[in-house]
Design an enzyme around this catalytic site. Structure first.
Site, PDB file in Angstrom:
ATOM      1  N   HIS A 157       3.504   6.713  -6.698  1.00 44.37           N
ATOM      2  CA  HIS A 157       2.735   7.882  -7.130  1.00 44.37           C
ATOM      3  C   HIS A 157       3.606   9.141  -7.003  1.00 44.37           C
ATOM      4  O   HIS A 157       3.544  10.049  -7.832  1.00 44.37           O
ATOM      5  CB  HIS A 157       1.477   7.996  -6.256  1.00 44.37           C
ATOM      6  CG  HIS A 157       0.373   8.824  -6.828  1.00 44.37           C
ATOM      7  ND1 HIS A 157      -0.716   9.204  -6.073  1.00 44.37           N
ATOM      8  CD2 HIS A 157       0.170   9.354  -8.053  1.00 44.37           C
ATOM      9  CE1 HIS A 157      -1.536   9.919  -6.820  1.00 44.37           C
ATOM     10  NE2 HIS A 157      -1.028  10.026  -8.031  1.00 44.37           N
ATOM     11  N   HIS A 195       0.834  -1.204   0.000  1.00 42.98           N
ATOM     12  CA  HIS A 195       0.000   0.000   0.000  1.00 42.98           C
ATOM     13  C   HIS A 195       0.876   1.264   0.000  1.00 42.98           C
ATOM     14  O   HIS A 195       0.740   2.125  -0.868  1.00 42.98           O
ATOM     15  CB  HIS A 195      -0.916  -0.010   1.230  1.00 42.98           C
ATOM     16  CG  HIS A 195      -1.781   1.196   1.361  1.00 42.98           C
ATOM     17  ND1 HIS A 195      -3.121   1.187   1.032  1.00 42.98           N
ATOM     18  CD2 HIS A 195      -1.525   2.459   1.761  1.00 42.98           C
ATOM     19  CE1 HIS A 195      -3.636   2.389   1.223  1.00 42.98           C
ATOM     20  NE2 HIS A 195      -2.675   3.182   1.679  1.00 42.98           N
ATOM     21  N   GLU A 196       1.760   1.328   0.975  1.00 43.03           N
ATOM     22  CA  GLU A 196       2.584   2.537   1.078  1.00 43.03           C
ATOM     23  C   GLU A 196       3.532   2.651  -0.109  1.00 43.03           C
ATOM     24  O   GLU A 196       3.854   3.756  -0.549  1.00 43.03           O
ATOM     25  CB  GLU A 196       3.364   2.556   2.400  1.00 43.03           C
ATOM     26  CG  GLU A 196       2.485   2.590   3.652  1.00 43.03           C
ATOM     27  CD  GLU A 196       1.439   3.701   3.667  1.00 43.03           C
ATOM     28  OE1 GLU A 196       1.652   4.741   3.010  1.00 43.03           O
ATOM     29  OE2 GLU A 196       0.382   3.530   4.321  1.00 43.03           O
ATOM     30  N   HIS A 237       1.721   4.397  -2.837  1.00 37.25           N
ATOM     31  CA  HIS A 237       1.814   5.849  -2.666  1.00 37.25           C
ATOM     32  C   HIS A 237       3.208   6.327  -3.087  1.00 37.25           C
ATOM     33  O   HIS A 237       3.356   7.374  -3.714  1.00 37.25           O
ATOM     34  CB  HIS A 237       1.636   6.238  -1.193  1.00 37.25           C
ATOM     35  CG  HIS A 237       0.223   6.206  -0.683  1.00 37.25           C
ATOM     36  ND1 HIS A 237      -0.813   6.863  -1.320  1.00 37.25           N
ATOM     37  CD2 HIS A 237      -0.313   5.644   0.430  1.00 37.25           C
ATOM     38  CE1 HIS A 237      -1.933   6.678  -0.605  1.00 37.25           C
ATOM     39  NE2 HIS A 237      -1.658   5.940   0.448  1.00 37.25           N
TER      40      HIS A 237
HETATM   41 ZN    ZN Z   1      -2.908   5.221   1.981  1.00 41.73          ZN
END
Ligand code: ZN
Length: 680
Positions: free
Chosen positions: A476, A469-470, A473
């Site tokens: 991104h 998940h991280e 990010h």
């Molecule tokens: Zn998040």
């Protein structure tokens, strides 16, 4: 000449902050100097006699305050990931000053006039898509900060912002103190009953770090307390630990957050009304994809109903399991994870202890990297000997397919008392092209329990999902390809920002990825196929519980920000009453109870915005379908579209439009319901 390392040019590798030279006492001077410099720059933009144009106003603002950004990012990354009393003292002092500095700029009338004039002429300025978007963001940012108000309104808004900054800082510091003050020292065999080796190893390491050599310590870090609740057969200790975890921010005394919360809510409500909104939720949501509180409630309710029904069915199974064990008590919050683990073993023949040896931290980092290589062509090279802020931090250079530098990725994986709880991505520098190509420096911070010295750190599957998940990010931020910092990387609508991160989690659950990277930490053997199959088959297990604990938090966050007189509520009573209204099962607590809801009260990042994960999930569940439909989870053409429209686009495009450009249509909620096991 200054000797303050924060104020000199950074000649470190990749212009990282010179961590080895920075001392807490450097920050005060650095902030004062950098704020004065930033103010002089924005004043000069406001006062110039030339007519406003995009370059002398918007682009100039984007270029201003560069040093302040560097100092502030260094500071706040440290206060989150590796703080101490000196830094906390400076943080309490600087937070309202920074809020004041920011208000001074955002409420500067001349500056706003220039921006408003450009905004009114936007159709005739010949702006490209990105310039137009940045102008729109500026106009909206000033308006939402109160730039259009009269003098009284403006000065009240400035006061509110300063006070909110102080309250948010106090809130976080209180939680950190409650978390670091608590430790459950396991003294006897009976205290350790039922605990698997991996947890005992991590608990011994936590004990060593806290000066209890030879003993075992359970902390309130999720990676420590959750497995304890899952495996400890000592019900009394489970209850004690759970209550400590649940009471963060609610204990009697200095760290109690109740008054901070009501004052925060009251000030937010007042601010929203000053700006012409009915309540803070309406104000906050005006600048999101969801747009209105009704749209948020609508989505959350659609999910709540089937989730609560499923949770009740799950609870019955847990009760039956307890009864089979000869335990005739009802299921309480500190029992759920314990019996749930047993039911999972019975239904899926799967237990965490069997799984965990295959989930080494290092291999999961490699899995996350390899997925990025296969999707986007980027590669990762670990660098040693780069000064970092803590010896546990690892540094990786990110390279594009032709070997060119893309950015720097820092991984800070282990729990420690100086780190706030949770997991997050942050940046020391955002990608932009204002002064040539500026490469991003991104950090992922986690709270995994560290393995014994010289031993591998083993993750739970949930931990591995957090890592993916991280890292989503992180990508991104790393793959961002825009001109202006204002819209760089993760600077997108709050309910869009979880799309790249949650979408990335999908690859972890793919046999193609797991079978390659889930290898036994001692033997190096691949995870046996039947274990892998069982793991994937159990993907929806306990989803009623997980969805209920999350959705309850999201609903209460929304309701809190719709209140008309929030200063009058008793937080504990309010929480209880609201949970009663939605029919919260007794044995489940909110994922984040109000007194320690950091997303919402440590600053206003996710305030009236905790629903964002679910909003983004409608998209991520639907988006992964594009790869499935292409018949290849690394399909090149789909990955190219994903890079172009989502991972590299930052906040340049409209989120709805860009989603459609990637997927060819708007998202449908079906995929989410199916993913969570609530639909056929
Ligand atoms: Zn998040």
């Amino acid at each position: 000449m200054t000797t303050n390392p924060l104020l000199t040019d950074w000649t470190t590798p990749f212009e990282l902050p010179p961590f080895d030279k920075i001392k807490p006492e450097h920050f005060e001077e650095a902030f004062e100097t950098a704020m004065a410099e930033a103010k002089a720059e924005s004043d000069a933009i406001a006062k110039q006699s030339d007519r406003p144009d995009f370059g002398n106003t918007i682009a100039a603002l984007e270029k201003s305050g560069e040093r302040l950004t560097k100092v502030a990012r260094t500071f706040f990354n440290l206060t989150s990931a590796d703080t101490n009393e000196t830094l906390q003292q400076i943080e309490r002092d600087i937070a309202p000053k920074l809020a004041r500095h920011s208000s001074d700029m955002l409420l500067n009338e001349k500056l706003f006039e220039r921006i408003a004039e450009l905004w009114n002429q936007r159709e005739t300025l010949g702006l490209n898509t990105e310039d137009a978007k940045v102008l729109e963001r500026y106009h909206m940012m000033f308006q939402r900060a109160g730039a259009g108000l009269d003098e009284n309104g403006k000065s009240r808004i400035a006061e509110i912002s300063q006070r909110l900054a102080t309250l948010g800082t106090q809130f976080s510091q209180n939680i950190l103190r409650d978390e670091s003050d608590y430790q459950l020292v396991l003294e006897t065999e009976e205290d350790r009953a039922g605990l698997p080796d991996f947890l005992l190893t991590a608990a011994a390491e936590a004990a060593r770090e806290r000066g209890h050599d030879g003993k075992h310590v359970i902390t309130l870090s999720r990676s420590s307390i959750e497995p304890f609740l899952q495996f400890s057969t000592n019900r009394r200790l489970r209850e004690e630990a759970f209550n400590a975890w649940s009471a963060r921010g609610e204990l009697e005394g200095e760290t109690n957050n109740a008054r901070i919360i009501t004052e925060t809510l009251a000030l937010r409500s007042e601010k929203a009304k000053l700006l012409g909104f009915e309540n803070f939720a309406a104000f906050k949501l005006d600048d999101t994809m969801a747009k209105t509180p009704d749209n948020v409630r609508d989505l959350l309710t659609k999910v709540w109903e089937p989730a609560a029904a499923q949770a009740r069915a799950e609870e019955q199974k847990l009760s039956k399991m307890a009864a089979n064990d000869g335990e005739n008590h009802t299921i309480e919050a500190w029992d759920w994870r314990f019996y749930s683990e047993k039911v999972r073993k019975e239904e899926h023949d799967l237990d965490e202890t069997e799984l965990k040896p295959y989930l080494q931290l290092d291999s999961m980092i490699q899995a996350a990297f390899d997925t990025a290589t296969r999707l986007f062509g980027v590669t990762f090279r670990e660098l040693d000997d780069i000064p970092v802020y803590h010896p546990d931090v690892r540094v990786f250079e990110v390279l594009d397919p032709s070997g060119q530098h893309v950015g720097l990725f820092l991984g800070d994986y282990f729990a420690r008392p100086s780190k706030r709880s949770g997991a997050w991505m942050s940046g020391f520098r955002s990608q932009h092209k204002l002064n040539g190509n500026v490469a991003p420096i991104i950090v992922n911070v986690m709270n995994f329990s560290k393995g014994a010295p010289g031993e591998a750190t083993l993750l739970t599957f949930d931990d591995a999902r957090t890592l993916f998940h991280e890292f989503g990010h992180g990508l991104h931020g790393l793959l961002s390809d825009v001109t202006y910092p204002m819209i760089s990387g993760t600077s997108v609508a709050r309910d869009f920002v979880e799309l790249p991160s949650q979408l990335y989690e999908h690859w972890l659950s793919e046999p193609e990825v797991l079978s390659k990277f889930a290898t036994h930490y001692k033997t190096g053997d691949k995870m046996p196929t039947d274990l892998l199959d069982k793991l994937l088959a159990a993907a929806n297990f306990n989803q009623g519980f997980a969805t209920v604990e999350y959705t309850a938090s999201a609903l209460i966050d929304l309701e809190l920000h719709l209140l008309d007189s929030p200063d009058e509520i008793d937080i504990a009573a309010y929480e209880k009453a609201e949970l009663g209204k939605i029919g919260m099962p007794n044995a489940i607590t909110m994922r984040h109870r109000i007194p320690h809801f950091q997303h919402v009260f440590s600053g206003d990042g996710y305030s009236a915005g905790y629903y964002s994960y679910m909003w983004s999930e409608v998209m991520d569940a639907d988006a992964f379908g594009a790869f499935k439909e292409a018949g290849d989870i690394f399909d090149e053409e789909t990955a190219d579209r994903l890079l172009t429209h989502i991972y590299s686009a930052g906040g340049r495009p409209d989120p709805e439009e860009t989603y459609k450009a990637f997927r060819g249509r708007a998202p449908k909620i079906d995929a989410l319901l199916k993913k969570r096991g609530f639909a056929a």
